[in-house]
Design an enzyme around this catalytic site. Structure first.
Site, PDB file in Angstrom:
ATOM      1  N   LYS A  16     -27.593   5.974  -1.780  1.00 29.42           N
ATOM      2  CA  LYS A  16     -28.302   7.103  -2.234  1.00 29.42           C
ATOM      3  C   LYS A  16     -29.628   7.279  -1.436  1.00 29.42           C
ATOM      4  O   LYS A  16     -30.444   8.074  -1.477  1.00 29.42           O
ATOM      5  CB  LYS A  16     -28.813   6.452  -3.545  1.00 29.42           C
ATOM      6  CG  LYS A  16     -27.694   6.533  -4.698  1.00 29.42           C
ATOM      7  CD  LYS A  16     -28.072   5.970  -5.981  1.00 29.42           C
ATOM      8  CE  LYS A  16     -28.073   4.559  -6.130  1.00 29.42           C
ATOM      9  NZ  LYS A  16     -26.957   3.693  -5.798  1.00 29.42           N
ATOM     10  N   HIS A  41     -32.385  -0.061  -1.268  1.00 33.23           N
ATOM     11  CA  HIS A  41     -32.172   1.176  -0.584  1.00 33.23           C
ATOM     12  C   HIS A  41     -32.631   1.035   1.118  1.00 33.23           C
ATOM     13  O   HIS A  41     -33.605   0.572   1.203  1.00 33.23           O
ATOM     14  CB  HIS A  41     -33.182   2.380  -1.075  1.00 33.23           C
ATOM     15  CG  HIS A  41     -32.648   2.675  -2.639  1.00 33.23           C
ATOM     16  ND1 HIS A  41     -33.396   3.415  -3.312  1.00 33.23           N
ATOM     17  CD2 HIS A  41     -31.450   2.392  -2.924  1.00 33.23           C
ATOM     18  CE1 HIS A  41     -32.794   3.608  -4.620  1.00 33.23           C
ATOM     19  NE2 HIS A  41     -31.691   3.087  -4.407  1.00 33.23           N
ATOM     20  N   GLN A 223     -28.377   1.636  -8.915  1.00 33.06           N
ATOM     21  CA  GLN A 223     -27.151   1.060  -9.159  1.00 33.06           C
ATOM     22  C   GLN A 223     -26.029   2.222  -9.355  1.00 33.06           C
ATOM     23  O   GLN A 223     -26.279   3.165  -8.424  1.00 33.06           O
ATOM     24  CB  GLN A 223     -27.142   0.214 -10.434  1.00 33.06           C
ATOM     25  CG  GLN A 223     -27.657  -1.044 -10.212  1.00 33.06           C
ATOM     26  CD  GLN A 223     -29.436  -1.132 -10.546  1.00 33.06           C
ATOM     27  OE1 GLN A 223     -29.807  -0.542 -11.216  1.00 33.06           O
ATOM     28  NE2 GLN A 223     -30.033  -1.906  -9.404  1.00 33.06           N
TER      29      GLN A 223
HETATM   30  P1  IMP Z   1     -28.862  -7.222 -12.656  1.00 31.44           P
HETATM   31  O1  IMP Z   1     -28.956  -5.918 -12.520  1.00 31.44           O
HETATM   32  O2  IMP Z   1     -29.614  -8.333 -11.401  1.00 31.44           O
HETATM   33  O3  IMP Z   1     -28.891  -8.164 -14.019  1.00 31.44           O
HETATM   34  O4  IMP Z   1     -27.153  -7.903 -12.153  1.00 31.44           O
HETATM   35  C1  IMP Z   1     -26.078  -7.282 -13.036  1.00 31.44           C
HETATM   36  C2  IMP Z   1     -25.025  -6.738 -11.982  1.00 31.44           C
HETATM   37  O5  IMP Z   1     -25.333  -5.686 -11.534  1.00 31.44           O
HETATM   38  C3  IMP Z   1     -24.672  -7.850 -10.980  1.00 31.44           C
HETATM   39  O6  IMP Z   1     -23.288  -7.601 -10.871  1.00 31.44           O
HETATM   40  C4  IMP Z   1     -25.180  -7.168  -9.789  1.00 31.44           C
HETATM   41  O7  IMP Z   1     -24.537  -7.665  -8.503  1.00 31.44           O
HETATM   42  C5  IMP Z   1     -25.249  -5.874 -10.170  1.00 31.44           C
HETATM   43  N1  IMP Z   1     -26.151  -4.985  -9.248  1.00 31.44           N
HETATM   44  C6  IMP Z   1     -27.384  -4.880  -9.716  1.00 31.44           C
HETATM   45  N2  IMP Z   1     -28.093  -4.073  -8.951  1.00 31.44           N
HETATM   46  C7  IMP Z   1     -27.358  -3.594  -8.015  1.00 31.44           C
HETATM   47  C8  IMP Z   1     -27.340  -2.714  -6.993  1.00 31.44           C
HETATM   48  O8  IMP Z   1     -28.416  -2.237  -6.420  1.00 31.44           O
HETATM   49  N3  IMP Z   1     -26.341  -2.561  -6.101  1.00 31.44           N
HETATM   50  C9  IMP Z   1     -25.175  -3.353  -6.485  1.00 31.44           C
HETATM   51  N4  IMP Z   1     -24.898  -4.111  -7.586  1.00 31.44           N
HETATM   52  C10 IMP Z   1     -26.111  -4.360  -8.320  1.00 31.44           C
END
Ligand code: IMP
Length: 428
Positions: A16, A41, A223
């Site tokens: 993105k 990013h 995300q």
């Molecule tokens: P959290 O957002 O750190 O709580 O993580 C929750 C889930 O979302 C985990 O599986 C992370 O690896 C995934 N995740 C969070 N941010 C990203 C991102 O920017 N890219 C890919 N996966 C993400």
């Protein structure tokens, strides 16, 4: 291009940043609307290669107002460090604005994220350990600290003292860990306030004025749809909505003001952290893709899990986002593969399904049903027009378009701004 939402359409990391950087040139305002510094990013432009976590990727366009919206949770230490590193490169951040309503990720959120993940054991989510979940929990529980609170340090003192008491009950009582110190935390708030307060504004009126004056506004997602707490692979999700609907809530721009929703898809899938991943590759093809594409997390450095393009999940993502068009990234990564697959249906206990499933147990059980394509086996990185792409690559793209269910406006064949092949000319 009045109001455009850019969303990640898979499990995040779709590229993105590059698209926002490209479209940012024509935008008067860019608003990050969800997540926090769990996002990463990478932007590669004439100025260099930059890894941003919180600051919107449009910061390089100095006439574009870059807003960290109310839907984002901000770790002040990260924001301050990121701002400083851009300034050290000679890049101005005078155009950076922070919503007064954005919540702060406090040191106790980081600690709780770690303690909670450890307590989950084998069922851990694989979070980025950036305190994101605990910060959103506090927002909903009405005990969060917002950026705007830094403008009234006396008022903040009383609230913070109470919250710290509450958190220490959990930290010590539930997890037997070391309590956090209110005094140290308050001192930090005083320091953060000096850097952050000059950037804090009420941002919804500002956005409304840009729109009323015919300006272009870009809403930048973090995300991807399959990490959405409602429509993703719950509980293996993040804690704020990466969807187009989340863009409205996380920016204060109403749905009726939005003109386009653009979904960003990689031509294969990746996922970091735990949770179901129907098309995951465990063979050497996964390794080849990971190595060529350098699929390692921007935030955590973790190797990303790799899989074929999941068309069932893609159609679900396009539908819940209401995508008006899609952009494909990393087409060039497939240049070296003799055969390429797209998952077009799921087999669940012998039943063929064409819809994404909401329960993790079934998703973990399904077997993907694939269509196979001949690879084009030639270098696409220098191609600039759609017509010049190898015919086999065009066949693959047209099939992806059918499956996703909306027009594909662009296909990216490398990281730089120039490596983007426009397909649907109406879009730009
Ligand atoms: P959290 O957002 O750190 O709580 O993580 C929750 C889930 O979302 C985990 O599986 C992370 O690896 C995934 N995740 C969070 N941010 C990203 C991102 O920017 N890219 C890919 N996966 C993400």
């Amino acid at each position: 291009m009045p109001v455009i939402i850019i969303v990640g359409a898979q499990w995040g990391d779709e590229g993105k940043g590059k698209i926002v950087d490209m479209l940012g040139e024509k935008s008067d305002m860019i608003i990050r609307f969800s997540g926090g510094d769990n996002a990463g990013h990478t932007v590669i432009n004439d100025l260099g290669t930059f890894k941003l976590h919180l600051i919107p990727s449009g910061i390089f366009h100095k006439n574009t107002k870059c807003v960290i919206g109310n839907g984002v949770v901000i770790n002040p230490e990260i924001l301050i460090a990121e701002k400083k590193s851009l300034n050290d490169w000679g890049i101005t951040t005078d155009n950076l604005i922070v919503s007064d309503k954005a919540h702060l990720v406090m040191p106790y959120h980081l600690l709780l994220d770690k303690l909670e993940e450890k307590a989950r054991g084998k069922k851990s989510v694989g979070t980025t350990l950036r305190g994101i979940g605990p910060a959103f929990v506090d927002k909903v529980a009405r005990v969060g600290i917002r950026a705007g609170d830094l403008q009234d340090l006396e008022g903040l003192k009383e609230r913070l003292e109470l919250v710290v008491k509450q958190k220490n009950c959990m930290i010590v009582g539930m997890y037997g860990a070391t309590p956090v110190s209110f005094e140290e935390l308050y001192d930090k708030c005083v320091q953060w306030a000096q850097v952050i307060c000059p950037m804090i504004r009420e941002t919804t009126i500002m956005a409304d004025e840009v729109i009323k004056n015919g300006g272009n506004v870009l809403l930048e997602g973090a995300q991807g749809a399959l990490l959405d707490p409602d429509f993703g692979t719950y509980p293996y999700t993040t804690s704020s909505s990466p969807l187009a609907a989340g863009a409205c809530l996380g920016s204060g721009i109403a749905p009726t003001r939005v003109d386009q929703v653009v979904g960003i898809f990689k031509v294969y899938c990746t996922r970091v952290g735990s949770g179901p991943f129907p098309t995951e590759l465990f063979d050497e093809i996964g390794d080849i893709i990971r190595d060529k594409a350098q699929e390692y997390g921007t935030t955590t450095g973790r190797p990303r899990r790799i899989g074929w393009f999941d068309g069932v999940a893609a159609a679900h993502s396009a539908r819940v986002n209401g995508m008006t068009s899609a952009i494909l990234t990393r087409l060039d990564i497939l240049d070296i593969l003799p055969k390429i697959r797209i998952c077009t249906a799921y087999d669940l206990d012998g039943k063929v399904l064409h819809r994404f499933l909401s329960d993790v147990a079934s998703l973990e059980k399904i077997k993907p049903i694939y269509e196979e394509f001949d690879g084009w086996l030639s270098d696409t990185t220098k191609i600039t027009t759609y017509e010049d792409l190898p015919q086999k690559a065009r066949i693959f793209i047209e099939r992806l378009q059918d499956i996703i269910g909306c027009s594909i406006s662009m296909a990216c064949v490398g990281p730089s701004r120039a490596q983007a092949i426009k397909k649907d000319k109406k879009f730009f």
